[in-house]
Design a protein around this motif. Sequence first.
Motif, PDB file in Angstrom:
ATOM      1  N   GLY A  27       0.828  -1.188   0.000  1.00  0.00           N
ATOM      2  CA  GLY A  27       0.000   0.000   0.000  1.00  0.00           C
ATOM      3  C   GLY A  27       0.866   1.242   0.000  1.00  0.00           C
ATOM      4  N   ALA A  28       0.246   2.410   0.186  1.00  0.00           N
ATOM      5  CA  ALA A  28       0.971   3.678   0.229  1.00  0.00           C
ATOM      6  C   ALA A  28       1.876   3.722   1.470  1.00  0.00           C
ATOM      7  CB  ALA A  28       0.008   4.845   0.228  1.00  0.00           C
ATOM      8  N   THR A  29       1.451   3.065   2.546  1.00  0.00           N
ATOM      9  CA  THR A  29       2.284   2.865   3.732  1.00  0.00           C
ATOM     10  C   THR A  29       2.179   1.396   4.114  1.00  0.00           C
ATOM     11  OG1 THR A  29       0.495   3.375   5.261  1.00  0.00           O
ATOM     12  CG2 THR A  29       1.911   5.210   4.599  1.00  0.00           C
ATOM     13  N   SER A  30       3.144   0.932   4.831  1.00  0.00           N
ATOM     14  CA  SER A  30       3.157  -0.466   5.259  1.00  0.00           C
ATOM     15  C   SER A  30       3.873  -0.543   6.594  1.00  0.00           C
ATOM     16  CB  SER A  30       3.873  -1.322   4.200  1.00  0.00           C
ATOM     17  OG  SER A  30       3.884  -2.669   4.602  1.00  0.00           O
ATOM     18  N   GLN A  31       3.452  -1.452   7.430  1.00  0.00           N
ATOM     19  CA  GLN A  31       4.132  -1.624   8.710  1.00  0.00           C
ATOM     20  C   GLN A  31       4.106  -3.078   9.111  1.00  0.00           C
ATOM     21  OE1 GLN A  31       1.772   0.892  11.271  1.00  0.00           O
ATOM     22  NE2 GLN A  31       0.675  -0.860  12.098  1.00  0.00           N
ATOM     23  N   ASP A  32       5.039  -3.430   9.964  1.00  0.00           N
ATOM     24  CA  ASP A  32       5.114  -4.776  10.501  1.00  0.00           C
ATOM     25  C   ASP A  32       5.645  -4.644  11.924  1.00  0.00           C
ATOM     26  OD1 ASP A  32       4.944  -7.501  10.645  1.00  0.00           O
ATOM     27  OD2 ASP A  32       6.386  -7.914   9.045  1.00  0.00           O
TER      28      ASP A  32
END
Length: 188
Positions: A27-32
């Motif tokens: 996506g436009a931002t991603s996190q984990d």
Amino acid sequence: MIKKILLGFAATALLAGAAQAQDSQYGATSQDTFNLTATVDPVVRVSGLTDLTFNIGAAFLNSSNPNITQRPNYCVYSNVTSAGTYELEVTGVAFGTGSDNRWKLSGPNGALAYTVNNTAGAVSRQMGPNDSFAFTADAKTGTRPNTGDCSDIGGSNNQLIVAFSRADILAASAGTYTGVVTVIAKAI
């Protein structure tokens, strides 16, 4: 029957997926996320001790002092608790049987007895052979040092009192007496 099997398989897949870490979506931002654990071992450190020399002569013997002493300050760092608990022991060569809590230096014609006390805050203990006592690193200032040399709390949190008595000095022959004193701190 096949519907029940497929529903059971789908439920199992959902439960299994919830228990495992999931990669993020594009996506436009991603996190984990990840779990992080750090274990700090209990440690102690003794620092700041210096060699001591006593020049014992007529001036002391003509005074009314019962003992000649030196009081070196030093640091014991401990991270064992928030107060910095540790056990302290002093070793050297025991004088006689060691039951009178004295140590000895070796000299030209025998031995010269001395005593060692440790003071940390309001707690002072005579440190004889086979003695060990619990102290806390915050006893002197109310704050446990956060540096291994106590520089953050004024440079020391302990004081040794090394003393020779008038009687032991008068009983000794003239000469130079030497020995090694070891201060041992243990994490408790």
